[in-house]
Design a protein around this motif. Structure first.
Motif, PDB file in Angstrom:
ATOM      1  N   VAL A  64       4.166 -10.910  22.874  1.00  0.00           N
ATOM      2  CA  VAL A  64       5.935  -9.886  22.813  1.00  0.00           C
ATOM      3  C   VAL A  64       5.392  -9.374  22.626  1.00  0.00           C
ATOM      4  CG1 VAL A  64       6.253 -10.171  20.634  1.00  0.00           C
ATOM      5  CG2 VAL A  64       5.811 -12.420  20.831  1.00  0.00           C
ATOM      6  N   TRP A  65       4.129  -8.256  22.730  1.00  0.00           N
ATOM      7  CA  TRP A  65       4.244  -6.899  22.893  1.00  0.00           C
ATOM      8  C   TRP A  65       4.736  -6.445  24.487  1.00  0.00           C
ATOM      9  CZ3 TRP A  65       4.231  -1.879  20.595  1.00  0.00           C
ATOM     10  CH2 TRP A  65       3.474  -1.280  21.559  1.00  0.00           C
ATOM     11  N   ILE A  66       4.394  -7.051  25.207  1.00  0.00           N
ATOM     12  CA  ILE A  66       4.523  -6.965  26.525  1.00  0.00           C
ATOM     13  C   ILE A  66       5.963  -7.236  26.821  1.00  0.00           C
ATOM     14  CG2 ILE A  66       4.494  -7.835  28.813  1.00  0.00           C
ATOM     15  CD1 ILE A  66       1.958  -6.579  28.521  1.00  0.00           C
ATOM     16  N   GLU A  67       6.420  -8.169  25.773  1.00  0.00           N
ATOM     17  CA  GLU A  67       8.137  -8.645  25.410  1.00  0.00           C
ATOM     18  C   GLU A  67       9.125  -7.367  24.729  1.00  0.00           C
ATOM     19  OE1 GLU A  67       9.668 -10.650  27.265  1.00  0.00           O
ATOM     20  OE2 GLU A  67       8.133 -11.459  28.475  1.00  0.00           O
ATOM     21  N   ILE A  68       8.237  -6.698  24.419  1.00  0.00           N
ATOM     22  CA  ILE A  68       9.247  -5.831  23.324  1.00  0.00           C
ATOM     23  C   ILE A  68       9.541  -4.415  24.172  1.00  0.00           C
ATOM     24  CG2 ILE A  68       8.628  -4.097  21.287  1.00  0.00           C
ATOM     25  CD1 ILE A  68       7.855  -6.798  19.831  1.00  0.00           C
ATOM     26  N   LYS A  78       0.479  -6.209  33.705  1.00  0.00           N
ATOM     27  CA  LYS A  78       0.835  -7.328  32.548  1.00  0.00           C
ATOM     28  C   LYS A  78      -1.295  -6.877  32.134  1.00  0.00           C
ATOM     29  CE  LYS A  78       2.983 -10.294  32.607  1.00  0.00           C
ATOM     30  NZ  LYS A  78       3.581 -11.432  32.428  1.00  0.00           N
ATOM     31  N   ARG A  79      -1.831  -7.211  33.074  1.00  0.00           N
ATOM     32  CA  ARG A  79      -3.200  -8.124  32.232  1.00  0.00           C
ATOM     33  C   ARG A  79      -3.763  -5.805  32.179  1.00  0.00           C
ATOM     34  NH1 ARG A  79      -7.061  -9.308  37.347  1.00  0.00           N
ATOM     35  NH2 ARG A  79      -5.699  -8.046  38.443  1.00  0.00           N
ATOM     36  N   SER A  80      -3.781  -5.270  32.718  1.00  0.00           N
ATOM     37  CA  SER A  80      -4.324  -3.790  31.835  1.00  0.00           C
ATOM     38  C   SER A  80      -3.896  -3.941  30.743  1.00  0.00           C
ATOM     39  CB  SER A  80      -4.921  -2.677  32.390  1.00  0.00           C
ATOM     40  OG  SER A  80      -3.309  -2.506  33.007  1.00  0.00           O
ATOM     41  N   THR A 283      -9.153 -12.143  27.914  1.00  0.00           N
ATOM     42  CA  THR A 283      -8.434 -10.975  28.559  1.00  0.00           C
ATOM     43  C   THR A 283      -9.663 -10.387  29.477  1.00  0.00           C
ATOM     44  OG1 THR A 283      -8.933  -9.478  26.297  1.00  0.00           O
ATOM     45  CG2 THR A 283      -6.862 -10.751  26.823  1.00  0.00           C
ATOM     46  N   TYR A 284     -10.962 -10.078  28.540  1.00  0.00           N
ATOM     47  CA  TYR A 284     -11.934  -8.990  29.914  1.00  0.00           C
ATOM     48  C   TYR A 284     -11.806  -9.847  30.881  1.00  0.00           C
ATOM     49  CZ  TYR A 284     -15.976  -6.852  30.766  1.00  0.00           C
ATOM     50  OH  TYR A 284     -16.455  -5.802  31.397  1.00  0.00           O
ATOM     51  N   ILE A 285     -12.468 -10.717  31.086  1.00  0.00           N
ATOM     52  CA  ILE A 285     -12.237 -11.620  32.226  1.00  0.00           C
ATOM     53  C   ILE A 285     -11.168 -11.044  33.029  1.00  0.00           C
ATOM     54  CG2 ILE A 285     -12.264 -13.838  33.396  1.00  0.00           C
ATOM     55  CD1 ILE A 285     -14.465 -14.481  30.571  1.00  0.00           C
ATOM     56  N   PHE A 286     -10.017 -11.546  32.590  1.00  0.00           N
ATOM     57  CA  PHE A 286      -8.966 -11.558  33.489  1.00  0.00           C
ATOM     58  C   PHE A 286      -8.147  -9.873  34.119  1.00  0.00           C
ATOM     59  CE2 PHE A 286      -7.897 -15.684  32.035  1.00  0.00           C
ATOM     60  CZ  PHE A 286      -7.200 -16.393  32.976  1.00  0.00           C
ATOM     61  N   HIS A 287      -9.001  -8.865  33.155  1.00  0.00           N
ATOM     62  CA  HIS A 287      -8.479  -7.887  33.288  1.00  0.00           C
ATOM     63  C   HIS A 287      -9.692  -7.256  34.262  1.00  0.00           C
ATOM     64  CE1 HIS A 287      -8.390  -3.522  32.584  1.00  0.00           C
ATOM     65  NE2 HIS A 287      -9.545  -3.284  32.939  1.00  0.00           N
ATOM     66  N   LYS A 288     -10.902  -8.025  34.770  1.00  0.00           N
ATOM     67  CA  LYS A 288     -12.041  -7.615  35.500  1.00  0.00           C
ATOM     68  C   LYS A 288     -11.769  -8.603  36.707  1.00  0.00           C
ATOM     69  CE  LYS A 288     -14.473  -4.383  33.464  1.00  0.00           C
ATOM     70  NZ  LYS A 288     -13.837  -3.474  33.755  1.00  0.00           N
ATOM     71  N   LEU A 289     -11.216  -9.130  36.845  1.00  0.00           N
ATOM     72  CA  LEU A 289     -10.656 -10.301  37.641  1.00  0.00           C
ATOM     73  C   LEU A 289      -9.729  -9.749  38.943  1.00  0.00           C
ATOM     74  CD1 LEU A 289      -9.664 -13.811  36.741  1.00  0.00           C
ATOM     75  CD2 LEU A 289     -11.563 -13.229  37.588  1.00  0.00           C
TER      76      LEU A 289
END
Length: 304
Positions: A64-68, A78-80, A283-289
């Motif tokens: 939702v934060w991203i959509e706002i 998006k990821r970061s 989120t940390y794992i996806f951020h580091k991918l």
């Protein structure tokens, strides 16, 4: 003025939190045998399901934060952004601070002006509260339900007055925030869904230690959201710490013994924190991918 508010929040918030936990602690101590027996019979599968639903709640919040931000004309990575949002949210546990807001503004400073971030945070807070109120509706009707159970009949004039008062309140809220809700309708509806998952998380943690009569589920789910909202609006304590537990204990005591209700109030707080940590880890794992990761290739939306 800001320094005074910060002073009041810190020095008034801590005593209120302590008093709330003294009350809960006394209930725990006086009924320690019952509470220990309940915890020893905890169903780990149901407890883990509760954690999963809490993690989904936080995931929807970050989306939702991203959509706002998108609605306001900004499209940060998006990821970061989701990872930094999750990190900044953890800082809200610090008493009397605004580090969560400052951290979020600083994390997006390269992509979004600080004032715009603060405006977005304000919109998020309004949508969060209004969507929570939707799930609090059953709790508002609980007194009538309880009166019927006790064999009391509510006078017609009182029922009519309460209905009119409710309509006036809803109309006022709608007119006051009509523009924001309509402009961010998709975000508002996502928040309603998020609250449903939050309530489910609390519910599954509750039934991991006790049985809940099925016909009370709707009211109990609503009271879980109401207790969160009460703690959120009483901003003098960090994350409504203590306030939320007292209100949850009081509302659950309509359906369960007070010792079990207080245990559930504490366990749901612990479960929410663990669910947030679980989501933060994801989120940390996806951020580091890396960009060429197989997981990211399977879901191209995460590359944004």
């Amino acid at each position: 003025m800001k320094s005074f508010k910060k002073f009041v929040r810190f020095f008034l918030g801590i005593p209120v939190t302590i008093l709330a936990f003294v009350f809960i602690g006394k209930v725990f101590f006086d009924n320690r045998n019952v509470i220990v027996n309940s915890l020893l019979t905890l169903n780990p599968l149901l407890f883990l399901l509760g954690l999963l639903f809490f993690a989904i709640f936080f995931m929807i919040k970050s989306f939702v934060w991203i959509e706002i931000l998108k609605k306001r004309g900004y499209v940060p990575p998006k990821r970061s952004t989701i990872y930094l949002y999750s990190i900044s949210e953890v800082k809200r546990y610090i008493p009397g601070s605004i580090f969560a807001f400052i951290g979020r503004a600083n994390s997006l400073s390269e992509h979004i002006p600080g004032k715009e971030t603060l405006k977005s945070i304000g919109i998020e807070a309004i949508l969060l509260v209004l969507s929570a109120l939707v799930l609090c509706i059953p709790a508002a009707f609980f007194p009538f339900h309880k009166a019927q159970q006790q064999g009391f009949s509510v006078p017609g004039y009182l029922a009519a007055a309460l209905i009119v008062l409710g309509i006036v309140a809803v109309t006022f809220v709608y007119l006051k925030f009509k523009r924001i809700v309509l402009s961010y309708l998709d975000s508002f509806l996502l928040f309603v869904l998020a609250w449903f998952f939050y309530a489910l998380g609390c519910f599954f943690i509750a039934i991991s230690i006790t049985y809940i009569y099925p016909f009370n589920i709707t009211f109990i789910l609503s009271f879980f959201v109401l207790s969160w909202l009460s703690g959120y609006l009483l901003f003098i304590t960090p994350m409504g710490l203590g306030i939320r537990e007292v209100i949850a204990t009081a509302s659950l005591s309509f359906f369960l013994p007070v010792p079990i209700a207080s245990t559930i109030a504490i366990l749901t707080r612990v479960g929410m924190v663990l669910g947030e940590i679980l989501y933060l880890a994801v989120t940390y794992i996806f951020h580091k991918l890396k960009i060429n990761s197989r997981i990211l290739r399977l879901n191209p939306c995460l590359l944004i």
